[in-house]
Structures are given as C-alpha cells and as structure tokens.
Design an enzyme around this catalytic site. Structure first.
Site, PDB file in Angstrom:
ATOM      1  N   VAL A 125       0.828  -1.210   0.000  1.00  0.00           N
ATOM      2  CA  VAL A 125       0.000   0.000   0.000  1.00  0.00           C
ATOM      3  C   VAL A 125       0.863   1.260   0.000  1.00  0.00           C
ATOM      4  O   VAL A 125       0.564   2.232  -0.714  1.00  0.00           O
ATOM      5  CB  VAL A 125      -0.960  -0.007   1.204  1.00  0.00           C
ATOM      6  CG1 VAL A 125      -1.692   1.337   1.312  1.00  0.00           C
ATOM      7  CG2 VAL A 125      -1.983  -1.127   1.066  1.00  0.00           C
ATOM      8  N   VAL A 128       2.142   1.956  -3.425  1.00  0.00           N
ATOM      9  CA  VAL A 128       1.089   2.542  -4.261  1.00  0.00           C
ATOM     10  C   VAL A 128       0.920   4.023  -3.924  1.00  0.00           C
ATOM     11  O   VAL A 128       0.743   4.867  -4.810  1.00  0.00           O
ATOM     12  CB  VAL A 128      -0.238   1.779  -4.068  1.00  0.00           C
ATOM     13  CG1 VAL A 128      -1.365   2.461  -4.847  1.00  0.00           C
ATOM     14  CG2 VAL A 128      -0.088   0.329  -4.499  1.00  0.00           C
ATOM     15  N   TYR A 129       1.004   4.340  -2.631  1.00  0.00           N
ATOM     16  CA  TYR A 129       0.872   5.724  -2.175  1.00  0.00           C
ATOM     17  C   TYR A 129       1.971   6.609  -2.764  1.00  0.00           C
ATOM     18  O   TYR A 129       1.693   7.670  -3.329  1.00  0.00           O
ATOM     19  CB  TYR A 129       0.931   5.755  -0.648  1.00  0.00           C
ATOM     20  CG  TYR A 129       1.087   7.127  -0.049  1.00  0.00           C
ATOM     21  CD1 TYR A 129       0.031   8.031  -0.043  1.00  0.00           C
ATOM     22  CD2 TYR A 129       2.299   7.501   0.531  1.00  0.00           C
ATOM     23  CE1 TYR A 129       0.176   9.294   0.522  1.00  0.00           C
ATOM     24  CE2 TYR A 129       2.451   8.756   1.101  1.00  0.00           C
ATOM     25  CZ  TYR A 129       1.388   9.648   1.087  1.00  0.00           C
ATOM     26  OH  TYR A 129       1.545  10.896   1.642  1.00  0.00           O
ATOM     27  N   LEU A 130       3.219   6.168  -2.663  1.00  0.00           N
ATOM     28  CA  LEU A 130       4.325   6.972  -3.188  1.00  0.00           C
ATOM     29  C   LEU A 130       4.233   7.124  -4.700  1.00  0.00           C
ATOM     30  O   LEU A 130       4.554   8.183  -5.249  1.00  0.00           O
ATOM     31  CB  LEU A 130       5.666   6.342  -2.801  1.00  0.00           C
ATOM     32  CG  LEU A 130       6.031   6.405  -1.321  1.00  0.00           C
ATOM     33  CD1 LEU A 130       7.348   5.679  -1.071  1.00  0.00           C
ATOM     34  CD2 LEU A 130       6.123   7.849  -0.833  1.00  0.00           C
ATOM     35  N   LYS A 133       1.291   9.641  -5.373  1.00  0.00           N
ATOM     36  CA  LYS A 133       1.709  11.018  -5.099  1.00  0.00           C
ATOM     37  C   LYS A 133       2.676  11.506  -6.172  1.00  0.00           C
ATOM     38  O   LYS A 133       2.605  12.666  -6.609  1.00  0.00           O
ATOM     39  CB  LYS A 133       2.356  11.124  -3.719  1.00  0.00           C
ATOM     40  CG  LYS A 133       1.429  10.860  -2.556  1.00  0.00           C
ATOM     41  CD  LYS A 133       0.310  11.864  -2.447  1.00  0.00           C
ATOM     42  CE  LYS A 133       0.709  13.141  -1.760  1.00  0.00           C
ATOM     43  NZ  LYS A 133      -0.448  14.047  -1.535  1.00  0.00           N
TER      44      LYS A 133
END
Length: 218
Positions: A125, A128-130, A133
């Site tokens: 997760v 995926v976040y990095l 962004k």
C-alpha cells in the site's frame, strides 16, 4: 487573499487554516462530510462540503473561482487501502489542478510526500501511495497555467512546532512537526517566487520565513 484548501479537515490543513485566518486571509476548506464543518469554522475557515472522489471539474472550479491560491492537502489517510491512494492521493489532486486551471487560479501549492515518484516500484500500500503522489506531482508540473510549488515533508509528528526548519530541494529523511509544515505552507502560499520548485522539509535551524526566502532566492 482568498485561499481554498482541499482536504480542509486534515491535521495539517486545520493548522494552516488557523494561521491563514489569524493573519487576515479569507480561507475556505473543502471537506467530504458536513459534520466536519464546525471544526473548520472554529479554525476560522469557511467549510465547503464536496467529495473530491465524485465531484466534476466544473463543480470544483465553481468553489475555486475568485480565489487567489489553492492548496491541495487532501489524502486518503494511513488506514486506507491501495484503491483510495489512486482516487484521493492521485485522482483528486489531478481534479483539483484541472479545476484551478478552469477557475483561473494560478497559485497552486501541493502537500506531497518525501520519495514520491511515479516510477516507484512495489505492490504494498505504501508503494502505491508513493507512486500515486509522484504521478499527481508530475501532472501538476505539466500544467503550464499553474504557478505550482510542491512541498514534500519528512516524517510528520504532532510535536509542538519550533518554527525552525530545513527547506531544500533535497534534505534527506527526518521528522517535522505538522505545526511547522503548516507554517511553511502559509509562507509558500504568499511567496510566488517559489513557483516551479519541489521542496523537501524537515526540522532544522532556519526560521520558517528565512528558509522560504532562501529557496525563493530573496
């Protein structure tokens, strides 16, 4: 100045709203739920209830029209799954940028994340976040109609702010209180000479105003 903040109920955004209202700016915060409105009013901001995961560009642009600056401080949050990293951290940022362009709001400040990168590998997760962004940041940079600044704080803490920071293109890892992130954002909004810069932020030894002026070349 009139400043519209996406993610207006976030822990950084509420701090930012208090700072902006205290210095006399007109502040509006976009929130998903009506029950969050009182917290924004207490911070001195006008609540705008609008879900950026389902709103259209025209709906968001209508809330941005007449603003002098827009700040994207929304996030899916640490407890969310990969799908909402895509719909909030990426898609909502893209939507907000498009709406700012449509509304004619040039000054655009983004709260991003250190190590955000559209080419970041991995399937966890946080990976995926990095990536989300990073993709959002790349999109904002591509919008020539925006005078954008991207801020990438280090490890966020709820410690009391010190007013002393390190703000550079590359700082390396480190913690930073949310109080100080909000203080830097307030300065960046008011410093158009930082347009076109992607900056990392951690605690340091420079007063906030001095750090912002240094990166702005003043």
């Amino acid at each position: 100045m009139r400043i519209v903040i996406a993610g207006g109920h976030g822990r950084i955004a509420l701090r930012l709203e208090r700072l902006l209202a205290a210095r006399g700016d007109e502040v509006a915060g976009i929130v998903r739920r009506a029950e969050q409105a009182d917290d924004l009013r207490e911070a001195g901001a006008e609540p705008v209830v609008l879900d950026l995961e389902s709103a259209t560009v025209d709906e968001v642009a209508a809330r941005l029209r007449g603003a002098d600056a827009a700040v994207f401080a929304a996030g899916a949050g640490p407890g969310s799954g990969a799908a909402r990293k895509e719909t909030v951290d990426k898609a909502a940022a893209v939507l907000f940028a498009d709406a700012a362009v449509r509304a004619g709001v040039r000054r655009f400040v983004v709260v991003s994340a250190m190590n955000a990168d559209p080419r970041h590998a991995g399937d966890e997760v946080f990976d995926v976040y990095l990536r989300a962004k990073g993709e959002a940041d790349a999109y904002v940079r591509s919008r020539e109609a925006l005078d954008w600044t991207i801020l990438r704080p280090g490890l966020l803490t709820d410690d009391a702010g010190t007013g002393l920071v390190r703000l550079e293109a590359h700082t390396g890892r480190g913690p930073v209180p949310r109080d100080d992130v909000a203080a830097v954002l307030a300065e960046l909004v008011d410093t158009p000479a930082t347009a076109g810069l992607t900056l990392e932020l951690i605690s340091g030894s420079a007063p906030v105003s001095v750090a912002v002026k240094a990166v702005a070349g003043n």
